[in-house]
Design a protein around this motif. Structure first.
Motif, PDB file in Angstrom:
ATOM      1  N   HIS A 204       1.050  -0.996   0.007  1.00 35.77           N
ATOM      2  CA  HIS A 204      -0.016   0.069  -0.088  1.00 35.77           C
ATOM      3  C   HIS A 204       1.073   1.313   0.189  1.00 35.77           C
ATOM      4  O   HIS A 204       1.335   1.665   1.103  1.00 35.77           O
ATOM      5  CB  HIS A 204      -0.856  -0.120   1.087  1.00 35.77           C
ATOM      6  N   HIS A 205       1.224   1.634  -1.150  1.00 36.85           N
ATOM      7  CA  HIS A 205       2.166   2.736  -1.458  1.00 36.85           C
ATOM      8  C   HIS A 205       3.339   2.693  -0.719  1.00 36.85           C
ATOM      9  O   HIS A 205       4.040   3.555  -0.211  1.00 36.85           O
ATOM     10  CB  HIS A 205       1.589   4.298  -1.182  1.00 36.85           C
ATOM     11  N   GLY A 206       3.908   1.544  -0.333  1.00 39.24           N
ATOM     12  CA  GLY A 206       5.381   1.164   0.040  1.00 39.24           C
ATOM     13  C   GLY A 206       5.374   1.434   1.356  1.00 39.24           C
ATOM     14  O   GLY A 206       6.686   1.202   1.607  1.00 39.24           O
ATOM     15  N   VAL A 207       4.544   1.501   2.077  1.00 35.80           N
ATOM     16  CA  VAL A 207       4.729   1.652   3.623  1.00 35.80           C
ATOM     17  C   VAL A 207       4.265   0.470   4.426  1.00 35.80           C
ATOM     18  O   VAL A 207       3.455  -0.396   3.915  1.00 35.80           O
ATOM     19  CB  VAL A 207       4.086   2.689   3.958  1.00 35.80           C
ATOM     20  N   PRO A 208       4.766   0.244   5.659  1.00 41.19           N
ATOM     21  CA  PRO A 208       4.236  -0.825   6.544  1.00 41.19           C
ATOM     22  C   PRO A 208       2.642  -1.011   6.740  1.00 41.19           C
ATOM     23  O   PRO A 208       2.157   0.125   6.952  1.00 41.19           O
ATOM     24  CB  PRO A 208       4.921  -0.468   7.984  1.00 41.19           C
ATOM     25  N   ILE A 209       2.167  -2.071   6.606  1.00 38.51           N
ATOM     26  CA  ILE A 209       0.755  -2.203   6.913  1.00 38.51           C
ATOM     27  C   ILE A 209       0.537  -3.163   8.287  1.00 38.51           C
ATOM     28  O   ILE A 209       0.994  -4.287   8.371  1.00 38.51           O
ATOM     29  CB  ILE A 209       0.179  -3.190   5.780  1.00 38.51           C
ATOM     30  N   ILE A 210      -0.046  -2.551   8.943  1.00 34.90           N
ATOM     31  CA  ILE A 210      -0.237  -3.061  10.393  1.00 34.90           C
ATOM     32  C   ILE A 210      -1.756  -3.557  10.586  1.00 34.90           C
ATOM     33  O   ILE A 210      -2.623  -2.578  10.430  1.00 34.90           O
ATOM     34  CB  ILE A 210      -0.013  -1.886  11.734  1.00 34.90           C
ATOM     35  N   VAL A 211      -1.992  -4.848  11.125  1.00 35.13           N
ATOM     36  CA  VAL A 211      -3.390  -5.307  11.216  1.00 35.13           C
ATOM     37  C   VAL A 211      -3.610  -5.583  12.448  1.00 35.13           C
ATOM     38  O   VAL A 211      -3.114  -6.892  13.069  1.00 35.13           O
ATOM     39  CB  VAL A 211      -3.354  -6.488  10.124  1.00 35.13           C
ATOM     40  N   PRO A 212      -4.342  -5.005  13.208  1.00 32.23           N
ATOM     41  CA  PRO A 212      -4.936  -5.529  14.621  1.00 32.23           C
ATOM     42  C   PRO A 212      -6.030  -6.553  14.574  1.00 32.23           C
ATOM     43  O   PRO A 212      -6.840  -6.527  13.603  1.00 32.23           O
ATOM     44  CB  PRO A 212      -5.631  -4.354  15.186  1.00 32.23           C
ATOM     45  N   SER A 213      -5.677  -7.829  15.086  1.00 34.49           N
ATOM     46  CA  SER A 213      -6.579  -8.887  14.897  1.00 34.49           C
ATOM     47  C   SER A 213      -6.367  -9.652  16.410  1.00 34.49           C
ATOM     48  O   SER A 213      -5.226  -9.623  16.922  1.00 34.49           O
ATOM     49  CB  SER A 213      -6.111  -9.728  13.767  1.00 34.49           C
ATOM     50  N   HIS A 214      -7.305 -10.469  16.539  1.00 34.20           N
ATOM     51  CA  HIS A 214      -7.516 -11.660  17.635  1.00 34.20           C
ATOM     52  C   HIS A 214      -6.713 -12.666  17.302  1.00 34.20           C
ATOM     53  O   HIS A 214      -6.594 -13.682  18.198  1.00 34.20           O
ATOM     54  CB  HIS A 214      -8.816 -11.493  18.083  1.00 34.20           C
ATOM     55  N   ARG A 215      -6.678 -13.007  16.096  1.00 38.45           N
ATOM     56  CA  ARG A 215      -6.307 -14.384  15.556  1.00 38.45           C
ATOM     57  C   ARG A 215      -4.791 -14.046  14.777  1.00 38.45           C
ATOM     58  O   ARG A 215      -4.621 -12.815  14.143  1.00 38.45           O
ATOM     59  CB  ARG A 215      -6.962 -14.850  14.740  1.00 38.45           C
ATOM     60  N   PRO A 216      -4.011 -14.945  14.733  1.00 45.91           N
ATOM     61  CA  PRO A 216      -2.767 -14.798  13.816  1.00 45.91           C
ATOM     62  C   PRO A 216      -3.192 -14.662  12.400  1.00 45.91           C
ATOM     63  O   PRO A 216      -4.235 -15.114  12.061  1.00 45.91           O
ATOM     64  CB  PRO A 216      -2.053 -16.303  14.171  1.00 45.91           C
ATOM     65  N   PRO A 217      -2.337 -14.421  11.517  1.00 45.23           N
ATOM     66  CA  PRO A 217      -2.606 -14.404  10.063  1.00 45.23           C
ATOM     67  C   PRO A 217      -2.588 -15.510   9.459  1.00 45.23           C
ATOM     68  O   PRO A 217      -2.120 -16.506   9.913  1.00 45.23           O
ATOM     69  CB  PRO A 217      -1.507 -13.244   9.505  1.00 45.23           C
ATOM     70  N   ASP A 218      -3.191 -15.734   8.421  1.00 46.46           N
ATOM     71  CA  ASP A 218      -3.032 -16.866   7.428  1.00 46.46           C
ATOM     72  C   ASP A 218      -1.634 -16.827   6.957  1.00 46.46           C
ATOM     73  O   ASP A 218      -0.855 -15.985   6.870  1.00 46.46           O
ATOM     74  CB  ASP A 218      -4.003 -16.649   6.178  1.00 46.46           C
ATOM     75  N   PRO A 219      -1.213 -18.069   6.906  1.00 54.86           N
ATOM     76  CA  PRO A 219       0.097 -18.419   6.661  1.00 54.86           C
ATOM     77  C   PRO A 219       0.820 -17.724   5.240  1.00 54.86           C
ATOM     78  O   PRO A 219       1.721 -17.502   5.095  1.00 54.86           O
ATOM     79  CB  PRO A 219       0.330 -20.038   6.349  1.00 54.86           C
TER      80      PRO A 219
END
Length: 203
Positions: free
Chosen positions: A92-107
């Motif tokens: 997303h325009h070359g910057v870090p993407i932070i995702v708050p979530s209660h579960r770990p991400p998909d592999p």
């Protein structure tokens, strides 16, 4: 017409960027995984779509908004939002993407080095996003994430693109808030396609 009373925010500010119908919806009816954004979703974003059907910098005063979000230093977006768009392909325009979530991400997210899932709360996620953005602002996406960021006191500003349409149903931006939130209008950019209002959260 542009009316601007904004003052420069010290350091990194968290700013929600959302297009919204006049009756408060950021997605249309039938917002399901195989119909992301619901029926009529594209109507909310016509102000940044050119004649060729591609997203691009709008002409006129609204172009400032395009420049503004492309100058942000990190993105914080909810899990539902990022999964609907496959994490923007990890970029997303070359910057870090932070995702708050209660579960770990998909592999599969391991293929996207700029994407980080944070599972210990919105406050921690925002702190990490601001650290990643350094002295630039954090772009915030998603209704659920915005509501929780407001509740936690970690959302600083809202940039709402108010579209002259009534959806009559869909996914509202602010359907659940714990208490009243006072806002200060700091900028208005009025165009035929949308009225772009920037608010600062009063604390």
């Amino acid at each position: 017409m542009s009316t601007d009373r904004a003052q420069q925010v010290e350091g990194s500010a968290s700013v929600l960027y959302m297009s919204m119908s006049l009756d408060g919806y950021i997605a249309g009816p039938n917002d399901v995984p195989d119909n992301p954004g619901g029926d009529g979703f594209d109507r909310l974003h016509e102000w940044i779509v050119g004649p060729d059907g591609e997203f691009g910098r709008p002409s006129g005063p609204a172009g400032e908004l395009w420049d503004g979000w492309n100058a942000t230093g990190a993105v914080l977006a909810g899990r539902r939002t990022v999964e609907q768009v496959d994490h923007w392909g990890g970029d997303h325009h070359g910057v870090p993407i932070i995702v708050p979530s209660h579960r770990p991400p998909d592999p599969s997210v391991a293929n996207y080095p700029l994407v980080t899932y944070v599972t210990d709360g919105i406050e921690s996620a925002m702190a990490q996003a601001k650290a990643a953005a350094r002295d630039r602002n954090v772009m915030v996406h998603g209704a659920y994430t915005a509501q929780h960021a407001l509740e936690a006191g970690v959302l600083d500003e809202l940039q709402i693109h108010q579209i002259p349409v009534l959806f009559g149903g869909g996914r509202p931006l602010f359907d659940v808030l714990p208490s009243r939130v006072e806002l200060e209008i700091v900028r208005v950019i009025d165009t035929p396609e949308a009225t772009h209002i920037r608010y600062r959260v009063r604390r």
